[in-house]
Design a protein around this motif. Structure first.
Motif, short mmCIF file in Angstrom:
data_model
loop_
_atom_site.label_atom_id
_atom_site.label_comp_id
_atom_site.label_asym_id
_atom_site.label_seq_id
_atom_site.Cartn_x
_atom_site.Cartn_y
_atom_site.Cartn_z
N THR A 1 0.76 -1.10 -0.03
CA THR A 1 -0.12 0.04 -0.03
C THR A 1 0.79 1.27 -0.01
O THR A 1 1.23 1.81 1.07
CB THR A 1 -0.83 0.09 1.18
OG1 THR A 1 -0.22 -0.38 2.24
CG2 THR A 1 -1.99 -1.27 1.24
N GLY A 2 1.27 1.62 -1.05
CA GLY A 2 1.98 2.88 -1.29
C GLY A 2 3.52 2.71 -1.24
O GLY A 2 4.03 1.60 -1.31
N TYR A 3 4.22 3.71 -1.11
CA TYR A 3 5.79 3.75 -0.78
C TYR A 3 6.11 2.83 0.54
O TYR A 3 5.34 2.77 1.51
CB TYR A 3 6.25 5.02 -0.82
CG TYR A 3 6.20 5.89 -2.09
CD1 TYR A 3 6.37 5.39 -3.34
CD2 TYR A 3 5.73 7.06 -1.80
CE1 TYR A 3 6.27 6.05 -4.41
CE2 TYR A 3 5.39 8.11 -2.88
CZ TYR A 3 5.58 7.40 -4.18
OH TYR A 3 5.37 8.40 -5.15
N HIS A 4 7.26 2.08 0.42
CA HIS A 4 7.89 1.33 1.44
C HIS A 4 8.80 2.16 2.21
O HIS A 4 9.92 2.12 2.25
CB HIS A 4 8.55 0.12 0.98
CG HIS A 4 7.74 -1.10 0.48
ND1 HIS A 4 7.55 -2.23 0.89
CD2 HIS A 4 6.56 -0.92 -0.20
CE1 HIS A 4 6.97 -2.98 0.11
NE2 HIS A 4 6.16 -2.18 -0.37
N LEU A 5 8.26 3.02 3.19
CA LEU A 5 8.78 4.24 3.81
C LEU A 5 10.06 3.47 4.47
O LEU A 5 11.04 4.04 4.86
CB LEU A 5 8.03 5.18 4.43
CG LEU A 5 7.04 6.09 3.49
CD1 LEU A 5 6.20 6.66 4.69
CD2 LEU A 5 7.92 6.71 2.51
N LYS A 6 9.84 2.20 5.08
CA LYS A 6 10.86 1.78 6.17
C LYS A 6 12.18 1.46 5.71
O LYS A 6 13.12 1.99 6.35
CB LYS A 6 10.38 0.55 6.63
CG LYS A 6 10.27 -0.55 5.37
CD LYS A 6 9.66 -1.98 6.05
CE LYS A 6 9.57 -3.08 4.69
NZ LYS A 6 8.98 -4.25 5.21
N HIS A 7 12.13 1.47 4.34
CA HIS A 7 13.48 1.06 3.71
C HIS A 7 14.38 2.39 3.55
O HIS A 7 15.45 2.37 3.40
CB HIS A 7 13.18 0.65 2.10
CG HIS A 7 12.85 -0.91 2.31
ND1 HIS A 7 13.58 -1.86 2.70
CD2 HIS A 7 11.54 -1.27 1.82
CE1 HIS A 7 12.90 -2.93 2.67
NE2 HIS A 7 11.74 -2.63 1.99
N LEU A 8 13.64 3.60 3.59
CA LEU A 8 14.47 4.85 3.52
C LEU A 8 15.27 4.93 5.09
O LEU A 8 16.34 5.47 5.01
CB LEU A 8 13.54 6.11 3.63
CG LEU A 8 12.99 6.48 2.16
CD1 LEU A 8 11.97 7.57 2.40
CD2 LEU A 8 14.11 6.99 1.34
N PHE A 9 14.77 4.29 6.32
CA PHE A 9 15.25 4.45 7.40
C PHE A 9 16.13 3.44 7.59
O PHE A 9 17.17 3.55 8.43
CB PHE A 9 14.25 4.44 8.59
CG PHE A 9 13.29 5.75 8.34
CD1 PHE A 9 13.69 6.85 8.60
CD2 PHE A 9 11.89 5.49 7.83
CE1 PHE A 9 12.79 8.08 8.70
CE2 PHE A 9 11.22 6.48 7.73
CZ PHE A 9 11.68 7.95 8.20
N ILE A 10 16.16 2.18 7.00
CA ILE A 10 16.70 1.27 7.34
C ILE A 10 18.47 1.61 6.41
O ILE A 10 18.59 1.70 5.39
CB ILE A 10 16.34 -0.24 6.52
CG1 ILE A 10 15.27 -0.80 7.36
CG2 ILE A 10 17.43 -1.33 6.64
CD1 ILE A 10 14.32 -1.76 6.72
N GLY A 11 19.20 1.54 7.33
CA GLY A 11 20.63 1.90 6.43
C GLY A 11 20.92 3.42 6.58
O GLY A 11 22.07 3.75 6.13
N SER A 12 19.99 4.09 7.16
CA SER A 12 20.35 5.61 7.05
C SER A 12 21.16 6.18 8.14
O SER A 12 21.35 7.31 8.12
CB SER A 12 18.94 6.35 6.87
OG SER A 12 18.37 6.29 8.37
N GLU A 13 21.57 5.36 8.86
CA GLU A 13 22.54 5.70 9.97
C GLU A 13 22.06 6.90 11.21
O GLU A 13 22.51 7.61 11.66
CB GLU A 13 23.85 6.15 9.39
CG GLU A 13 24.54 4.99 8.65
CD GLU A 13 25.85 5.52 7.90
OE1 GLU A 13 26.83 6.14 8.92
OE2 GLU A 13 26.14 5.29 6.93
N GLY A 14 20.67 6.89 11.15
CA GLY A 14 20.16 7.91 12.03
C GLY A 14 19.81 9.17 11.73
O GLY A 14 19.85 10.19 12.35
N SER A 15 20.34 9.30 10.20
CA SER A 15 20.17 10.62 9.59
C SER A 15 19.07 11.05 9.17
O SER A 15 18.71 12.31 8.65
CB SER A 15 21.17 10.70 8.45
OG SER A 15 21.05 9.95 7.39
N LEU A 16 18.22 10.32 9.19
CA LEU A 16 16.56 10.86 8.65
C LEU A 16 15.45 10.71 9.70
O LEU A 16 14.65 11.42 9.77
CB LEU A 16 16.05 9.48 7.49
CG LEU A 16 17.04 10.03 6.32
CD1 LEU A 16 16.43 9.12 5.22
CD2 LEU A 16 17.43 11.20 5.66
#
Length: 405
Positions: free
Chosen positions: A121-136
């Motif tokens: 259902t829409g964008y998989h937003l979780k993947h933006l945060f996985i591996g983002s090193e706490g920067s997002l």
């Protein structure tokens, strides 16, 4: 808390309402656990090993396994997209996280806590945060899928003549062992010499140019052992492997002790997992975490050995052959900025030339941030900066990580 503090709260609330057991307290950080679906919802501050012990009681496992599992937090594992020893079998965090709860810089809580394995259902937003090193955003809760825990494990430690035969053995292991293959680790001769010198541990099969540690895990001991034995017999007959030993009991895999014929190499896994323990016994050591195409896996080690010449005590490489992740170590008598400048950026340039990644599983952090433009095309870096600006307009979340200043 000090003992006086604990006694105060016991007097205020009563003896039965105070809990100081670390293992018991950890369970309070688990919000929800469905054993049928194999889905766990937990706080980001949970220790990886504690989570694994908890789900083990129900015959399941956390698919991530790291040498630092006794101290690392699952939230940190998510933020660095941790890989670990068994990525070959179970994949990284992108493949095992079903959902996240994240707090934005303005305090807004983003609820992506889906517990479903299929949810488009829409964008998989979780993947933006996985591996983002706490920067997002700040990860506060994690939804993990937990596969069944294997009932039986086998570990083989093999001696191999050259890297060409390492690759042939690895290819054959994937073909012959298939679904039960869970880890393939490689160690070169300089690494084994390092282990011997720093940790007083020796190879259980004698000296060889390369060593492979192969683990299988499954539900049927007879079936798994038969498959492994057939693979080893065939690899020996084809002269891919020169020598080896197998341990099929848990005590023969994990317990560190003196090797004897009766014990059949009690510490096969510890040979690989304890390598970092030797780093603190060095005068100085540079550690690099890269990924490379398998055909160039040890090319970087050879190149760095030549590049360093007499400037280093030792250059050695080991890592997760199953996923192409190589750990390159450069040991020095003492730290020197001149030597550091000789190593960097040469090692990153050479990794890029070999079509590899300068950060395999530990992120960019502070130290590699200035080399991001070397690792990614300009338009990709620009898009990443736009995403960072959208989620963190004031640049307050780990401002010195990932991007060059």
């Amino acid at each position: 808390l000090h003992e006086t503090d604990i006694q105060f709260f016991k007097g205020l609330l009563g003896e039965q309402r105070i809990n100081t057991s670390a293992s018991e307290l950890e369970k309070y950080n688990v919000d929800w656990f469905n054993t049928v679906r194999g889905v766990l919802v937990c706080q980001a501050g949970c220790i990886l090993e504690n989570l694994d012990n908890l789900v083990a009681e129900k015959g399941l496992m956390v698919p991530l396994d790291l040498g630092a599992k006794g101290s690392c937090h699952i939230g940190g594992n998510v933020s660095t997209n941790a890989g670990g020893l068994r990525l070959l079998r179970y994949g990284n965090m992108h493949g095992n996280v079903l959902g996240l709860e994240v707090v934005k810089t303005n305090g807004e809580v983003i609820d992506c806590l889906s517990t479903l394995k299929k949810d488009n259902t829409g964008y998989h937003l979780k993947h933006l945060f996985i591996g983002s090193e706490g920067s997002l955003g700040f990860v506060t809760k994690v939804v993990l899928q937990c596969p069944p825990r294997p009932n039986h494990k086998n570990v083989a430690f093999l001696g191999i003549q050259n890297y060409t035969k390492v690759l042939k053995t690895f290819k054959k292991a994937k073909e012959d062992l298939g679904e039960i293959l869970s880890a393939v680790e490689v160690i070169d001769t300089p690494t084994m010499e390092f282990i011997n010198a720093k940790l007083n541990k020796i190879s259980p099969i004698g000296d060889y140019p390369f060593y492979l540690l192969i683990e299988t895990s499954g539900s049927n001991e007879t079936h798994d052992t038969q498959k492994l034995n057939q693979f080893l017999e065939s690899a020996l007959n084809k002269h891919f492997v020169l020598n080896g030993t197998v341990a099929s009991e848990p005590t023969k895999i994990n317990v560190s002790s003196i090797y004897t014929k009766v014990q059949l190499t009690n510490a096969l896994w510890s040979i690989r997992e304890r390598i970092p323990d030797g780093f603190k016994l060095c005068g100085s050591i540079f550690c690099y975490d890269v990924s490379l195409p398998l055909e160039h896996y040890f090319t970087l080690v050879d190149d760095m050995t030549k590049h360093m010449g007499n400037l280093s005590e030792r250059v050695f490489g080991f890592g997760h052959l199953g996923d192409g992740n190589l750990h390159v170590q450069i040991e020095l008598k003492e730290f020197s900025n001149e030597v550091k400048d000789h190593i960097e950026p040469y090692i990153f340039n050479r990794t890029a030339e070999l079509k590899g990644s300068i950060s395999a599983e530990h992120g960019m952090g502070f130290l590699k941030a200035k080399y991001l433009d070397l690792a990614r095309p300009p338009n990709t870096v620009h898009l990443m900066r736009q995403i960072k600006k959208l989620f963190d307009p004031n640049g307050i979340l780990n401002p010195y990580k990932i991007f060059p200043q």
